[in-house]
Motif scaffolding. Sequence first.
Motif, PDB file in Angstrom:
ATOM      1  N   ALA A  26     -16.053 -22.509 -29.865  1.00 39.98           N
ATOM      2  CA  ALA A  26     -16.480 -21.127 -29.883  1.00 39.98           C
ATOM      3  C   ALA A  26     -17.465 -20.855 -28.748  1.00 39.98           C
ATOM      4  O   ALA A  26     -17.424 -19.796 -28.129  1.00 39.98           O
ATOM      5  CB  ALA A  26     -17.101 -20.792 -31.230  1.00 39.98           C
ATOM      6  N   ALA A  27     -18.349 -21.819 -28.513  1.00 43.60           N
ATOM      7  CA  ALA A  27     -19.325 -21.638 -27.432  1.00 43.60           C
ATOM      8  C   ALA A  27     -18.631 -21.584 -26.077  1.00 43.60           C
ATOM      9  O   ALA A  27     -19.019 -20.791 -25.209  1.00 43.60           O
ATOM     10  CB  ALA A  27     -20.362 -22.761 -27.461  1.00 43.60           C
ATOM     11  N   ALA A  28     -17.610 -22.396 -25.898  1.00 43.30           N
ATOM     12  CA  ALA A  28     -16.880 -22.372 -24.626  1.00 43.30           C
ATOM     13  C   ALA A  28     -16.151 -21.042 -24.447  1.00 43.30           C
ATOM     14  O   ALA A  28     -16.126 -20.485 -23.345  1.00 43.30           O
ATOM     15  CB  ALA A  28     -15.889 -23.531 -24.572  1.00 43.30           C
TER      16      ALA A  28
ATOM     17  N   MET B  62     -25.282 -21.668 -29.548  1.00 43.35           N
ATOM     18  CA  MET B  62     -24.228 -22.251 -30.375  1.00 43.35           C
ATOM     19  C   MET B  62     -23.890 -23.665 -29.921  1.00 43.35           C
ATOM     20  O   MET B  62     -23.663 -24.553 -30.749  1.00 43.35           O
ATOM     21  CB  MET B  62     -22.968 -21.384 -30.324  1.00 43.35           C
ATOM     22  CG  MET B  62     -23.048 -20.145 -31.153  1.00 43.35           C
ATOM     23  SD  MET B  62     -21.574 -19.115 -31.031  1.00 43.35           S
ATOM     24  CE  MET B  62     -20.302 -20.220 -31.571  1.00 43.35           C
ATOM     25  N   PHE B  63     -23.863 -23.892 -28.622  1.00 39.29           N
ATOM     26  CA  PHE B  63     -23.570 -25.221 -28.102  1.00 39.29           C
ATOM     27  C   PHE B  63     -24.653 -26.216 -28.511  1.00 39.29           C
ATOM     28  O   PHE B  63     -24.350 -27.338 -28.927  1.00 39.29           O
ATOM     29  CB  PHE B  63     -23.435 -25.185 -26.577  1.00 39.29           C
ATOM     30  CG  PHE B  63     -23.167 -26.529 -25.976  1.00 39.29           C
ATOM     31  CD1 PHE B  63     -21.911 -27.090 -26.064  1.00 39.29           C
ATOM     32  CD2 PHE B  63     -24.180 -27.222 -25.329  1.00 39.29           C
ATOM     33  CE1 PHE B  63     -21.660 -28.337 -25.521  1.00 39.29           C
ATOM     34  CE2 PHE B  63     -23.943 -28.465 -24.789  1.00 39.29           C
ATOM     35  CZ  PHE B  63     -22.683 -29.036 -24.877  1.00 39.29           C
ATOM     36  N   ILE B  64     -25.901 -25.816 -28.409  1.00 37.28           N
ATOM     37  CA  ILE B  64     -27.006 -26.707 -28.773  1.00 37.28           C
ATOM     38  C   ILE B  64     -26.970 -27.022 -30.262  1.00 37.28           C
ATOM     39  O   ILE B  64     -27.139 -28.182 -30.666  1.00 37.28           O
ATOM     40  CB  ILE B  64     -28.356 -26.091 -28.350  1.00 37.28           C
ATOM     41  CG1 ILE B  64     -28.463 -26.060 -26.830  1.00 37.28           C
ATOM     42  CG2 ILE B  64     -29.528 -26.853 -28.955  1.00 37.28           C
ATOM     43  CD1 ILE B  64     -29.636 -25.276 -26.293  1.00 37.28           C
TER      44      ILE B  64
ATOM     45  N   CYS C  47     -26.186 -16.246 -23.720  1.00 39.17           N
ATOM     46  CA  CYS C  47     -27.300 -16.856 -24.448  1.00 39.17           C
ATOM     47  C   CYS C  47     -26.868 -17.335 -25.830  1.00 39.17           C
ATOM     48  O   CYS C  47     -27.254 -18.421 -26.268  1.00 39.17           O
ATOM     49  CB  CYS C  47     -28.463 -15.875 -24.555  1.00 39.17           C
ATOM     50  SG  CYS C  47     -29.261 -15.521 -22.992  1.00 39.17           S
ATOM     51  N   VAL C  48     -26.057 -16.536 -26.508  1.00 40.19           N
ATOM     52  CA  VAL C  48     -25.539 -16.942 -27.818  1.00 40.19           C
ATOM     53  C   VAL C  48     -24.660 -18.179 -27.674  1.00 40.19           C
ATOM     54  O   VAL C  48     -24.711 -19.090 -28.506  1.00 40.19           O
ATOM     55  CB  VAL C  48     -24.775 -15.772 -28.473  1.00 40.19           C
ATOM     56  CG1 VAL C  48     -23.981 -16.228 -29.671  1.00 40.19           C
ATOM     57  CG2 VAL C  48     -25.747 -14.681 -28.880  1.00 40.19           C
ATOM     58  N   ALA C  49     -23.874 -18.246 -26.621  1.00 36.46           N
ATOM     59  CA  ALA C  49     -23.021 -19.410 -26.390  1.00 36.46           C
ATOM     60  C   ALA C  49     -23.857 -20.674 -26.180  1.00 36.46           C
ATOM     61  O   ALA C  49     -23.517 -21.739 -26.698  1.00 36.46           O
ATOM     62  CB  ALA C  49     -22.118 -19.161 -25.195  1.00 36.46           C
TER      63      ALA C  49
ATOM     64  N   GLY D   8     -18.364 -14.190 -21.361  1.00 37.70           N
ATOM     65  CA  GLY D   8     -19.569 -13.725 -20.672  1.00 37.70           C
ATOM     66  C   GLY D   8     -19.461 -13.858 -19.166  1.00 37.70           C
ATOM     67  O   GLY D   8     -19.813 -12.952 -18.415  1.00 37.70           O
ATOM     68  N   GLY D   9     -18.953 -14.998 -18.705  1.00 31.96           N
ATOM     69  CA  GLY D   9     -18.766 -15.192 -17.270  1.00 31.96           C
ATOM     70  C   GLY D   9     -17.740 -14.249 -16.683  1.00 31.96           C
ATOM     71  O   GLY D   9     -17.910 -13.737 -15.569  1.00 31.96           O
ATOM     72  N   TYR D  10     -16.671 -13.988 -17.431  1.00 36.66           N
ATOM     73  CA  TYR D  10     -15.635 -13.066 -16.970  1.00 36.66           C
ATOM     74  C   TYR D  10     -16.180 -11.646 -16.834  1.00 36.66           C
ATOM     75  O   TYR D  10     -15.893 -10.958 -15.854  1.00 36.66           O
ATOM     76  CB  TYR D  10     -14.448 -13.096 -17.932  1.00 36.66           C
ATOM     77  CG  TYR D  10     -13.325 -12.187 -17.528  1.00 36.66           C
ATOM     78  CD1 TYR D  10     -12.450 -12.547 -16.506  1.00 36.66           C
ATOM     79  CD2 TYR D  10     -13.130 -10.965 -18.155  1.00 36.66           C
ATOM     80  CE1 TYR D  10     -11.417 -11.714 -16.124  1.00 36.66           C
ATOM     81  CE2 TYR D  10     -12.106 -10.126 -17.780  1.00 36.66           C
ATOM     82  CZ  TYR D  10     -11.252 -10.507 -16.766  1.00 36.66           C
ATOM     83  OH  TYR D  10     -10.232  -9.670 -16.389  1.00 36.66           O
TER      84      TYR D  10
END
Length: 89
Positions: free
Chosen positions: A1-3, A42-44, A37-39, A9-11
């Motif tokens: 989900a984070a990816a 979530m990754f952490i 930031c949410v990504a 976001g990058g797009y």
Amino acid sequence: AAAGLSYVGGYVINTYKSYDNFLQDKYALLPAVIILCVAVVMFIIGLIGCCATFRESRVGLGLFLAIILVIFVAEVSAFVLGFVYREKV
């Protein structure tokens, strides 16, 4: 989900660079930055959960549980406040 969120976001940031001449609003990229930031968060959190499970660490799993419970309480309180103040929302 984070990816997936990172990609979105990058797009969005990459797409808005093409329209920078037309959009002078400095807050146009704020949703994309929030998504990134949410990504990261979530990754952490996912990394903490995976590492704690792999090491079978009670402290790490307790920390992961506490973080998930805080997120759940925040979601429930946001739902209740949104329901109570639905006219203003």
